[in-house]
Motif scaffolding. Sequence first.
Motif, PDB file in Angstrom:
ATOM      1  N   VAL A   1       0.850  -1.194   0.000  1.00  0.00           N
ATOM      2  CA  VAL A   1       0.000   0.000   0.000  1.00  0.00           C
ATOM      3  C   VAL A   1       0.887   1.245   0.000  1.00  0.00           C
ATOM      4  O   VAL A   1       2.003   1.226   0.544  1.00  0.00           O
ATOM      5  N   THR A   2       0.418   2.317  -0.651  1.00  0.00           N
ATOM      6  CA  THR A   2       1.194   3.566  -0.609  1.00  0.00           C
ATOM      7  C   THR A   2       0.678   4.437   0.535  1.00  0.00           C
ATOM      8  O   THR A   2      -0.493   4.355   0.928  1.00  0.00           O
ATOM      9  N   THR A   3       1.558   5.283   1.050  1.00  0.00           N
ATOM     10  CA  THR A   3       1.128   6.203   2.113  1.00  0.00           C
ATOM     11  C   THR A   3       0.116   7.216   1.565  1.00  0.00           C
ATOM     12  O   THR A   3      -0.764   7.670   2.295  1.00  0.00           O
ATOM     13  N   GLY A   4       0.221   7.508   0.267  1.00  0.00           N
ATOM     14  CA  GLY A   4      -0.752   8.406  -0.363  1.00  0.00           C
ATOM     15  C   GLY A   4      -2.157   7.824  -0.358  1.00  0.00           C
ATOM     16  O   GLY A   4      -3.151   8.546  -0.169  1.00  0.00           O
TER      17      GLY A   4
ATOM     18  N   LEU B   1      -3.331   5.750   1.929  1.00  0.00           N
ATOM     19  CA  LEU B   1      -3.799   5.873   3.310  1.00  0.00           C
ATOM     20  C   LEU B   1      -4.331   7.290   3.552  1.00  0.00           C
ATOM     21  O   LEU B   1      -5.362   7.491   4.207  1.00  0.00           O
ATOM     22  N   ASP B   2      -3.634   8.267   3.000  1.00  0.00           N
ATOM     23  CA  ASP B   2      -4.033   9.664   3.167  1.00  0.00           C
ATOM     24  C   ASP B   2      -5.407   9.921   2.541  1.00  0.00           C
ATOM     25  O   ASP B   2      -6.262  10.579   3.137  1.00  0.00           O
ATOM     26  N   ALA B   3      -5.612   9.385   1.343  1.00  0.00           N
ATOM     27  CA  ALA B   3      -6.892   9.576   0.644  1.00  0.00           C
ATOM     28  C   ALA B   3      -8.034   8.939   1.441  1.00  0.00           C
ATOM     29  O   ALA B   3      -9.126   9.524   1.560  1.00  0.00           O
ATOM     30  N   ILE B   4      -7.785   7.757   2.001  1.00  0.00           N
ATOM     31  CA  ILE B   4      -8.801   7.059   2.801  1.00  0.00           C
ATOM     32  C   ILE B   4      -9.142   7.888   4.038  1.00  0.00           C
ATOM     33  O   ILE B   4     -10.316   8.069   4.392  1.00  0.00           O
ATOM     34  N   ALA B   5      -8.116   8.424   4.674  1.00  0.00           N
ATOM     35  CA  ALA B   5      -8.338   9.221   5.889  1.00  0.00           C
ATOM     36  C   ALA B   5      -9.143  10.486   5.570  1.00  0.00           C
ATOM     37  O   ALA B   5     -10.106  10.814   6.276  1.00  0.00           O
ATOM     38  N   GLU B   6      -8.774  11.172   4.510  1.00  0.00           N
ATOM     39  CA  GLU B   6      -9.481  12.423   4.180  1.00  0.00           C
ATOM     40  C   GLU B   6     -10.958  12.151   3.893  1.00  0.00           C
ATOM     41  O   GLU B   6     -11.838  12.864   4.392  1.00  0.00           O
ATOM     42  N   GLU B   7     -11.225  11.093   3.137  1.00  0.00           N
ATOM     43  CA  GLU B   7     -12.615  10.777   2.809  1.00  0.00           C
ATOM     44  C   GLU B   7     -13.404  10.413   4.076  1.00  0.00           C
ATOM     45  O   GLU B   7     -14.536  10.869   4.279  1.00  0.00           O
TER      46      GLU B   7
ATOM     47  N   ILE C   1       5.542  13.026   4.753  1.00  0.00           N
ATOM     48  CA  ILE C   1       4.444  13.435   3.871  1.00  0.00           C
ATOM     49  C   ILE C   1       3.985  12.240   3.042  1.00  0.00           C
ATOM     50  O   ILE C   1       4.804  11.626   2.347  1.00  0.00           O
ATOM     51  N   PRO C   2       2.688  11.900   3.091  1.00  0.00           N
ATOM     52  CA  PRO C   2       2.173  10.795   2.271  1.00  0.00           C
ATOM     53  C   PRO C   2       2.507  11.007   0.791  1.00  0.00           C
ATOM     54  O   PRO C   2       2.477  12.143   0.301  1.00  0.00           O
ATOM     55  N   SER C   3       2.821   9.905   0.107  1.00  0.00           N
ATOM     56  CA  SER C   3       3.307   9.988  -1.275  1.00  0.00           C
ATOM     57  C   SER C   3       3.000   8.674  -2.000  1.00  0.00           C
ATOM     58  O   SER C   3       2.271   7.832  -1.486  1.00  0.00           O
ATOM     59  N   ASP C   4       3.622   8.494  -3.158  1.00  0.00           N
ATOM     60  CA  ASP C   4       3.478   7.238  -3.890  1.00  0.00           C
ATOM     61  C   ASP C   4       4.418   6.153  -3.356  1.00  0.00           C
ATOM     62  O   ASP C   4       4.478   5.057  -3.912  1.00  0.00           O
ATOM     63  N   ASP C   5       5.133   6.463  -2.311  1.00  0.00           N
ATOM     64  CA  ASP C   5       6.038   5.461  -1.727  1.00  0.00           C
ATOM     65  C   ASP C   5       5.232   4.285  -1.159  1.00  0.00           C
ATOM     66  O   ASP C   5       4.199   4.486  -0.508  1.00  0.00           O
ATOM     67  N   ILE C   6       5.753   3.090  -1.372  1.00  0.00           N
ATOM     68  CA  ILE C   6       5.081   1.847  -0.978  1.00  0.00           C
ATOM     69  C   ILE C   6       5.597   1.368   0.374  1.00  0.00           C
ATOM     70  O   ILE C   6       6.800   1.409   0.629  1.00  0.00           O
ATOM     71  N   LEU C   7       4.675   0.933   1.228  1.00  0.00           N
ATOM     72  CA  LEU C   7       5.085   0.301   2.493  1.00  0.00           C
ATOM     73  C   LEU C   7       5.500  -1.134   2.211  1.00  0.00           C
ATOM     74  O   LEU C   7       4.834  -1.842   1.445  1.00  0.00           O
ATOM     75  N   GLU C   8       6.604  -1.541   2.842  1.00  0.00           N
ATOM     76  CA  GLU C   8       7.145  -2.882   2.596  1.00  0.00           C
ATOM     77  C   GLU C   8       7.084  -3.736   3.848  1.00  0.00           C
ATOM     78  O   GLU C   8       7.090  -3.224   4.966  1.00  0.00           O
ATOM     79  N   ASP C   9       7.056  -5.052   3.624  1.00  0.00           N
ATOM     80  CA  ASP C   9       7.078  -5.996   4.739  1.00  0.00           C
ATOM     81  C   ASP C   9       8.268  -5.682   5.648  1.00  0.00           C
ATOM     82  O   ASP C   9       9.385  -5.483   5.158  1.00  0.00           O
ATOM     83  N   GLY C  10       8.017  -5.572   6.946  1.00  0.00           N
ATOM     84  CA  GLY C  10       9.090  -5.285   7.898  1.00  0.00           C
ATOM     85  C   GLY C  10       9.210  -3.826   8.282  1.00  0.00           C
ATOM     86  O   GLY C  10       9.963  -3.489   9.198  1.00  0.00           O
ATOM     87  N   ASP C  11       8.463  -2.950   7.583  1.00  0.00           N
ATOM     88  CA  ASP C  11       8.479  -1.521   7.947  1.00  0.00           C
ATOM     89  C   ASP C  11       7.654  -1.274   9.212  1.00  0.00           C
ATOM     90  O   ASP C  11       6.709  -2.022   9.512  1.00  0.00           O
ATOM     91  N   ILE C  12       7.969  -0.182   9.907  1.00  0.00           N
ATOM     92  CA  ILE C  12       7.024   0.387  10.881  1.00  0.00           C
ATOM     93  C   ILE C  12       6.654   1.771  10.374  1.00  0.00           C
ATOM     94  O   ILE C  12       7.485   2.466   9.781  1.00  0.00           O
TER      95      ILE C  12
END
Length: 258
Positions: free
Chosen positions: A35-38, A40-46, A79-90
Amino acid sequence: MINYKTEEEIEKLRESNLLVSKTLAEIAKYIQPGVTTGKLDAIAEEFIRDHKAVPGFLGYNKYPKTLCTSVNSQVVHGIPSDDILEDGDIVSVDCGVILNDYYGDTAYSYAVGNISQEKKELLRVTKESLYIGIENAVAGKRIGDIGHAVQFHCEENGYSVVREMVGHGLGRDLHEEPEVPNYGKRGAGVLLKKGLVICIEPMINLGKRHIIQEPDGWTIRTTDRKPSAHFELAVAVGDKEPDILSTFKYIEEIINNK
Ligand code: MF3
Ligand code: CO
Ligand code: CO
């Protein structure tokens, strides 16, 4: 000047912080590798707008998004972006809203997929330190009692406390007086009284405490690039007990059923 709240104002702040808590639970459903942080941001705003509120960070000091999403060595204000969250991240997700003129402000650090034991313990101890700090949010204690409690627990576990960024009063403004450091001396600082509403938000590093700001003008990162964790709850100072206005209950229901 410290702005003490009436019972009515505290109920409004409870509503605002409950909405942030539920927004972070909605986000929890989507936290997984890929999932991208961007997104997550769109989901939160909506979600926030669907509940007749507005994002509290969007436009605040020209901040461009609804969430702050801070991954691994990012401490806060990623800042939320097109960056992807990867397995093992926090990832620390910090969210603010304005509902009926009052701010909510709460943050949770999530595991993405399977994380190392080292990161698990960092998350556990940081969250524990927040609750230990909150125990001190009672009338007659002082701001330094909160910071001391957070600092002691984290340093006892070998972690370090970020100094430059602090918690704060919460109300019609996102950042009100007093500052609420995550370090301090017992019995020092502002006296706590009923009606004071504060956000306590330990930012705790696995390595050294030092931080730098990235060239984007927002993202705060550990200088040694080791992981950092961040949890935040809004709390009203009580005569006998703290009154916690936000909650991780809904987030953890989602996490525990994954
Ligand atoms: N993370 C901050 C807090 O919890 C607020 C972020 S303000 C923003 O107090 F502008 F960066 F979004
Ligand atoms: Co926050
Ligand atoms: Co805050």
